[in-house]
Write a protein that holds these residues in place. Sequence first.
Motif, PDB file in Angstrom:
ATOM      1  N   HIS A   1     -69.844  -9.394 -44.224  1.00  0.00           N
ATOM      2  CA  HIS A   1     -68.714 -10.239 -43.828  1.00  0.00           C
ATOM      3  C   HIS A   1     -67.480  -9.870 -44.635  1.00  0.00           C
ATOM      4  CE1 HIS A   1     -71.455 -13.674 -42.163  1.00  0.00           C
ATOM      5  NE2 HIS A   1     -71.746 -12.486 -41.692  1.00  0.00           N
TER       6      HIS A   1
ATOM      7  N   LEU B   1     -66.052  -6.570 -43.463  1.00  0.00           N
ATOM      8  CA  LEU B   1     -65.383  -6.688 -42.161  1.00  0.00           C
ATOM      9  C   LEU B   1     -64.022  -7.371 -42.322  1.00  0.00           C
ATOM     10  CD1 LEU B   1     -68.251  -7.741 -39.701  1.00  0.00           C
ATOM     11  CD2 LEU B   1     -67.082  -5.537 -39.841  1.00  0.00           C
ATOM     12  N   LEU B   2     -64.005  -8.390 -43.158  1.00  0.00           N
ATOM     13  CA  LEU B   2     -62.764  -9.127 -43.410  1.00  0.00           C
ATOM     14  C   LEU B   2     -61.714  -8.206 -44.016  1.00  0.00           C
ATOM     15  CD1 LEU B   2     -61.999 -12.075 -43.038  1.00  0.00           C
ATOM     16  CD2 LEU B   2     -62.546 -12.468 -45.434  1.00  0.00           C
TER      17      LEU B   2
ATOM     18  N   GLN C   1     -60.271  -5.948 -41.467  1.00  0.00           N
ATOM     19  CA  GLN C   1     -59.272  -6.654 -40.662  1.00  0.00           C
ATOM     20  C   GLN C   1     -57.952  -6.763 -41.393  1.00  0.00           C
ATOM     21  OE1 GLN C   1     -60.796 -10.504 -39.378  1.00  0.00           O
ATOM     22  NE2 GLN C   1     -62.732  -9.561 -38.855  1.00  0.00           N
TER      23      GLN C   1
END
Lengths: 94, 392, 461
Positions: B303, B306-307, B310
């Motif tokens: 997570h 991925l954050l 982004q």
Amino acid sequence: MTNTRIPGLGERPPVEFTFASRSVVAQAGDSIAMALWATCDLTLRQSSRDGAPRGVLCNMGICYECLVVVDGVTVRACTTLVRAGMHVELGGKP
Amino acid sequence: MAETADLIVVGGGIIGCAAVQHLAQLLPRSTRMVLCDRGAIAGATSGSCMGHLMVTPDDAQEYAFTARSVQLWRELNERHGGFDYNPTGALYLADDAADIELFAVLRQQFIDCGDRADILDAKQLRELEPGLAFDLPGALFYPGDGVVLPMLACRAMLQEARLHNPNVSVRPNCAIFGVRRAHGRVLGVDTAMGPIDAPIVVNATGVWAPDLAEMAGQPRLPIYPRAGNLAITGHHVTPIKTQLLEVSYIRFAHGTAKVDPTRTDDLGGHAVNMQPQTNGGCLIGSTRQFRGMDRTLNRELLHRSLLRAQRYAPGLAAAPIVRTWVGLRPFSIDKHPLIGPWPGLEGMWIAAGHEGLGISLAPITGLLLAQQIAGVKTAIDHRPYLPARFAP
Amino acid sequence: MSADRVLQADVGIVGAGPAGMAAANVLAAAGLRVVVLDEGHRAGGQIFRQLPVGSHNAGAIAEPPSHHHGHALLATFDQSRVTLRCGASVWDARPGRLWFEQDGASWLLRCRHIVLAPGAYDRCIPFPGWTLPGVLTAGALQVMVRGFGIVPGKRAIVAGSGPLLLPTVTALLSAGVHVVAALEASSRWRALRALPGVLGNGARLSEAFWYARQLLKAGVRLRWGWTIFGCEGDGRVQRAIIGKVDRSGRPRRETAQTVDVDVVGAGFGLVPSIELGLHLGCTSRWHEGGAGHALVVDAEQRTSVENVFAAGEICGIGGAEVAMAEGHLAAHAVLHAVRGTAVPVAVRKKARRERGAADAMLRAFAPLPGLHELAQADTVVCRCEDVTLATAQAAAALYGSSLRAIKVGCRAGMGPCQARICGPSLQALAGREPTRAMDLPVVQVPLKAVRSETIVNAPPA
Ligand SMILES: Cc1cc2nc3c(=O)[nH]c(=O)nc-3n(C[C@H](O)[C@H](O)[C@H](O)COP(=O)(O)OP(=O)(O)OC[C@H]3O[C@@H](n4cnc5c(N)ncnc54)[C@H](O)[C@@H]3O)c2cc1C
Ligand SMILES: Cc1cc2nc3c(=O)[nH]c(=O)nc-3n(C[C@H](O)[C@H](O)[C@H](O)COP(=O)(O)OP(=O)(O)OC[C@H]3O[C@@H](n4cnc5c(N)ncnc54)[C@H](O)[C@@H]3O)c2cc1C
Ligand code: FES
């Protein structure tokens, strides 16, 4: 082409959206894939390697052959319902 | 009666395949060579990784090692292709002004190695990669890096091997469970398909290299699995065209800070590495954590990475993720791979321990190993990688 | 921000088909809080698919007699206190937790018990031209007609194997499509093996008669031992090449003939949708006869994982009657776990009887190995990654014959469908004896492709 809906099932409210910059009128509750099938737009994406046309295969969210780009986001046309004003583009090779 | 061969390479990952390729090129055509893997070719780490061909300019030796290998990749592509080779170069990204200071340092390192790298301001960066976040202060562009699809590259390497030596036998699903030996010499191996006699055995089993050493009656090699979580998007969604990584990745992945792979409480860390695929997908990494051979996903770390991806490429937030997985990097305790003969057992050779650079370094590893086995002069100084440094 | 995206329930059910609905109805009637998640936009599942809200089927689309069960089930379901979440893709799970994406938002359902009823999907066997737009699975055509009221085309061919061809043909007929040919690859004699399952079962028998009558009325003859050899067309399907197959399903090329069509439905049976079960750690088994992997359940629909139950196609292809009976049974097993009430013997017996009849059917229409010879060297076998048969075979020869080896050797199965389409036939195509058990696919999150931000924003367990 007309008459691509089975008669006698009752009409649902119209929903207008664009596909490849062209206006399409569907009915509320249509999936994008089926709305486009009704207007004889069978090609939904181009294959990654050679750009060959691809369209609905499973119609139930399994195969991902129907990927289109809706307002910039890649989605399955067969599991995504039409929304008024949405912009749908062919998936695959830009 | 046992089958006989001249040489057995154990492990069909990228390292084993590169070894076979170069051995086939350097040894006589009549050499009987067998490559065994207990599973699929490229089925382990080399099929669970990213494919960044990375040149690291830490010092002259390191630069020669990586740059020469990336050059060999280029040549393999020219001769064979078929593995999505893409010379994108690499963009080192900065999150904030503090990171920018690292650009100058890194750039100077490239220059000191006789190479170049360019510092881009925010506007130049945007022109190159319009899909990145608007507030990025700039980047360092190094043109020499590239991207490959490692598992398909294994095929090109083995095809190249067969061009030089039709006697190369490739055996997937053929586990080695014993190394036979006598009087301090290797005699052969016991495989799932029967014994093979051979005077030379190459241990190219990545994170399993310590196990194979043990099978040969040797001490366990100091190689430890270091897990990495990855995620891949669907096709034609990536907002990027270049191999991207956070400049802090350098410190994180290749830093000299001491790490203890035997700790059981490693929380792990992450630094963004984003890789465009030729199908328009984006491979997103990468995390690092020591937790043995466990290959279950660490959701928390995934997570976070991925954050972080982004943050650099906001368009990735809405991109469909198709699959996630975990790969195990073969981390060697002193951060350098082991390439060469093992002093404790004649005929036993090692090519393993490349941590997060095994794809980049596969060709030069294959070359250095083959040159040593063939007894010819090595392309670059091979001594820093000799396994003897770990011999008791 | 994710705090309000958490649902609580006693039981979470994946799938609003006959199995899921039957289970939900029993559980809700017993006063448990039930949440049903389904990727589709209305309850019904594959067989009892409903038209979008606002449309009604008042006889325009012909329905077999069994569908009155469906209407009753749906009526009870609609009136029950079950919470139904449509358009919800379950992408991660562990016992007691189901994560799903709905309208691009990330949700978690916390529940004591899980009932898996995610159904099945069509088994595809590649043939030249099957990637042309207008070539669909048999199931896709049913969805088009019965789920959306859309006319598939003017002239159609239906090809494949198994009892699902018949509803596909009748759906096309209802839509006014001229069904040029209906091709069943199995021989009539082989199909006779299904008889014990049908004869011992009144409902199945009357169902079979109903279909026979529909075809007769429309003048469509089911051609046994025939199949589709390929499709051609410019940008979409315009012609189909059809012909006879031998007993093992091998095409007899000398019998080939070309027919003009504008739509093709192909379905070679169904594949249980077991991914979610595998991800939860449930034990599966290979159905001998090559029909695929299915979850293992005990006599009362319990999987090998505590508090996880399964019903319907996920336990083996069987059709709606089995699904309903097993859904019913699973609900009673959940009640037993929650309240200690006994599972009624009649419910258990009914489920076993239906399953037995279904298994006879399954054996009769087990995939014919020779059909894998339809694909040519340049036929795309993995559609997501555009991998041809020749490439897949080369990969199997060098990398190994396992699913994993073929995958890393040529990318087949790495795309967004995660080998659901190519996987079931990949090993048979790439060189291994088709009747041997194929490898169990290795599943990973997300079980369905979801947005990166859905993963990032997933509410904590
Ligand atoms: C998440 C992640 C990202 C990465 N990204 C990059 C990158 O961008 N660039 C880069 O350069 N590197 C990268 N790497 C590193 C790279 O993947 C590895 O260094 C490299 O793949 C190691 O290759 P190998 O051949 O040594 O090991 P492996 O590929 O694991 O091969 C070893 C083989 O030995 C076989 N084997 C083991 N025991 C036996 C036995 N007893 N008998 C027979 N066979 C046996 C195994 O089955 C296996 O196939 C990454 C790694 C990870 C995990
Ligand atoms: C297109 C098609 C047509 C069929 N027609 C007939 C027929 O005419 N007669 C017959 O007897 N049998 C037919 N079958 C067989 C059919 O599978 C069964 O009869 C019956 O529908 C099985 O019931 P089920 O409850 O097990 O699954 P289904 O009815 O398939 O219901 C499963 C539901 O779960 C949902 N789902 C699956 N995975 C997820 C996920 N990860 N997240 C959220 N939701 C999910 C699906 O959207 C689906 O609505 C057909 C099958 C298919 C595929
Ligand atoms: S047609 Fe298969 S996912 Fe949409």
